[in-house]
Design an enzyme around this catalytic site. Structure first.
Site, PDB file in Angstrom:
ATOM      1  N   TRP A 102       0.586  -0.697   0.045  1.00  0.00           N
ATOM      2  CA  TRP A 102      -0.113   0.019   0.582  1.00  0.00           C
ATOM      3  C   TRP A 102       1.004   1.404  -0.502  1.00  0.00           C
ATOM      4  CZ3 TRP A 102      -4.464  -0.377  -1.840  1.00  0.00           C
ATOM      5  CH2 TRP A 102      -5.251  -1.107  -1.988  1.00  0.00           C
ATOM      6  N   ASP A 175      -1.458   6.344   6.146  1.00  0.00           N
ATOM      7  CA  ASP A 175      -2.466   5.188   5.612  1.00  0.00           C
ATOM      8  C   ASP A 175      -2.971   4.909   6.816  1.00  0.00           C
ATOM      9  OD1 ASP A 175      -4.280   4.290   4.394  1.00  0.00           O
ATOM     10  OD2 ASP A 175      -3.218   3.645   2.945  1.00  0.00           O
ATOM     11  N   LYS A 199     -11.977  -1.050   6.502  1.00  0.00           N
ATOM     12  CA  LYS A 199     -11.034  -1.709   7.242  1.00  0.00           C
ATOM     13  C   LYS A 199     -11.984  -1.999   8.947  1.00  0.00           C
ATOM     14  CE  LYS A 199      -9.184  -3.009   3.834  1.00  0.00           C
ATOM     15  NZ  LYS A 199      -8.527  -1.828   2.789  1.00  0.00           N
TER      16      LYS A 199
HETATM   17  C1  LIG Z   1      -7.338  -1.272   1.747  1.00  0.00           C
HETATM   18  C2  LIG Z   1      -6.772  -0.513   1.667  1.00  0.00           C
HETATM   19  C3  LIG Z   1      -6.392   1.146   1.268  1.00  0.00           C
HETATM   20  C4  LIG Z   1      -7.148   0.775   0.210  1.00  0.00           C
HETATM   21  O1  LIG Z   1      -8.346   1.135   0.419  1.00  0.00           O
HETATM   22  P1  LIG Z   1      -9.289   1.734  -1.157  1.00  0.00           P
HETATM   23  O2  LIG Z   1     -10.460   2.264  -0.357  1.00  0.00           O
HETATM   24  O3  LIG Z   1      -9.629   0.144  -1.664  1.00  0.00           O
HETATM   25  O4  LIG Z   1      -8.742   2.349  -2.252  1.00  0.00           O
HETATM   26  C5  LIG Z   1      -5.429   1.943   0.751  1.00  0.00           C
HETATM   27  N1  LIG Z   1      -4.341   1.502   2.273  1.00  0.00           N
HETATM   28  C6  LIG Z   1      -5.139   0.577   3.194  1.00  0.00           C
HETATM   29  C7  LIG Z   1      -3.668   0.136   4.030  1.00  0.00           C
HETATM   30  C8  LIG Z   1      -5.462  -0.400   2.211  1.00  0.00           C
HETATM   31  O5  LIG Z   1      -5.366  -1.127   4.116  1.00  0.00           O
END
Ligand SMILES: *Cc1c(COP(=O)(O)O)cnc(C)c1O
Length: 364
Positions: A102, A175, A199
């Protein structure tokens, strides 16, 4: 039907109590005789929901007053672009720390938008005795002027988590998509935090942004208004129609988390869940995990069977036992069990019991 435990990495399971409440009031929300999906986001009922959800999140994460809380569109990846557009202007530079899939995706998007000259990267994962370990150099020794440093404290795909907060001379952008509210953090150490909702918060599509006021003074690029943090602040996240149903569920998840004692309480349970599963992996030579103890993710536990040819059988039998979505990400293979806030301890007990049985049956 016996219990089903869903270990999907995202969209992930939501708390049962929240899903039941949503089902109950699906057709008649707040005594209005219609669904929350069908009312104006500018009506007083929805405004009250929005205000309460922000207040609850501020309380749960102990967010200082000089931070704005935004409910935005576009998930995690939407923010990969938004941070570049909002903070780099024509010539600003940024540093991206790379620890897995990511953070690498965020870096690639930033280079695409700002160009290679403006975006630096630094790989922070090393192999220690064959295991992945995060090593972050002293950022104060860097002779560079960055608008921000970006990193991903929990790499959802790789199962690598960074527990220490970053010590940085530049504003930190994190993030937190897959670790937000799973443990306590000091929000005041960040310039901006973002998280896709699917999540630990609610349904996909929504993303939460927590941004320090002074970040909004950085030079911005001409960009679409819906990704402009200043516009989102000015319009209380309602410049255009927000994803109202996702917001409603997020609000219910915040209320649920508060009702069970908040982030400190869930962090304790999360710790127990992860410990139990890693202990099972370490006790069975049949399973292995490739991350040093200090960086093993508490949210996404990756593991491999010592005999890969049994992967299919493992997944088939797990599913039959009510243990869903254990297949690892296609890029890294193997298995992954996501243990987000909504996963009860019993789910991990059931998984460990299944894994012990499976290993006993198939070990030579
Ligand atoms: C799932 C995830 C994303 C992407 O999220 P989307 O909503 O699919 O764009 C980005 N960063 C991390 C750490 C993630 O777990």
């Amino acid at each position: 039907m016996s219990a089903i435990y869903n270990f999907c990495a995202g969209p992930a399971m939501l708390p049962q109590a929240v899903m039941k409440k949503a089902q109950q009031e699906l057709l008649d929300w707040n005594g209005l005789g219609v669904s929350v999906m069908e009312v104006s986001h500018r009506g007083k009922e929805f405004i009250a929901l929005a205000e309460q959800s922000e207040a609850d999140l501020r309380e749960l994460m102990n967010i200082p007053d000089n931070y704005h809380v935004l409910f935005m569109h576009g998930g995690g990846r939407g923010q990969f672009s938004a941070i570049v557009n909002n903070f780099l202007g024509d010539n600003g530079r940024a540093l991206y720390l790379l620890s897995g899939q990511w953070s690498s995706s965020a870096f690639t998007e930033a280079q695409k938008l700002a160009g290679e000259a403006q975006i630096d990267s630094l790989n922070i994962v090393e192999k220690h005795n064959g295991l992945n370990a995060v090593v972050i150099p002293d950022l104060h020794k860097f002779d560079a002027d960055y608008r921000y440093v970006h990193y991903c404290p929990n790499e959802t795909v790789d199962g690598i988590e960074i527990f220490d907060e970053l010590d940085s001379p530049w504003p930190v952008i994190a993030d937190l998509s897959s670790t937000i509210m799973s443990r306590e953090i000091d929000v005041s150490r960040y310039g901006l935090i973002y998280a896709g909702a699917q999540k630990n918060i609610g349904p996909s599509g929504l993303s939460i942004v927590i941004v320090r006021d002074d970040m909004l003074k950085l030079p911005t690029l001409t960009q679409s208004s819906i990704m402009d943090y200043r516009v989102a602040v000015e319009f209380d996240s309602m410049f255009n129609t927000p994803p109202t149903f996702a917001w409603y569920l997020a609000a219910e998840v915040f209320a649920w988390l508060k009702s069970i004692g908040g982030v400190a309480s869930i962090a304790e349970i999360n710790k127990q869940k992860a410990q139990m599963l890693y202990a099972c992996i370490d006790a069975n030579p049949f399973y292995k995990n490739g991350v040093v103890a200090a960086n093993r993710s508490k949210m996404n536990v990756t593991f491999q069977l010592s005999d890969e040819s049994l992967d299919g059988e493992f997944l088939k039998q797990a599913q039959a036992a009510g243990l869903l979505a254990l297949k690892g990400h296609r890029i890294v293979g193997g298995m992954r069990a996501s243990l987000y806030n909504a996963m009860p301890l019993e789910g991990v007990v059931a998984l460990v019991s299944f894994m012990n049985d499976f290993a006993a049956k198939h070990s030579k």
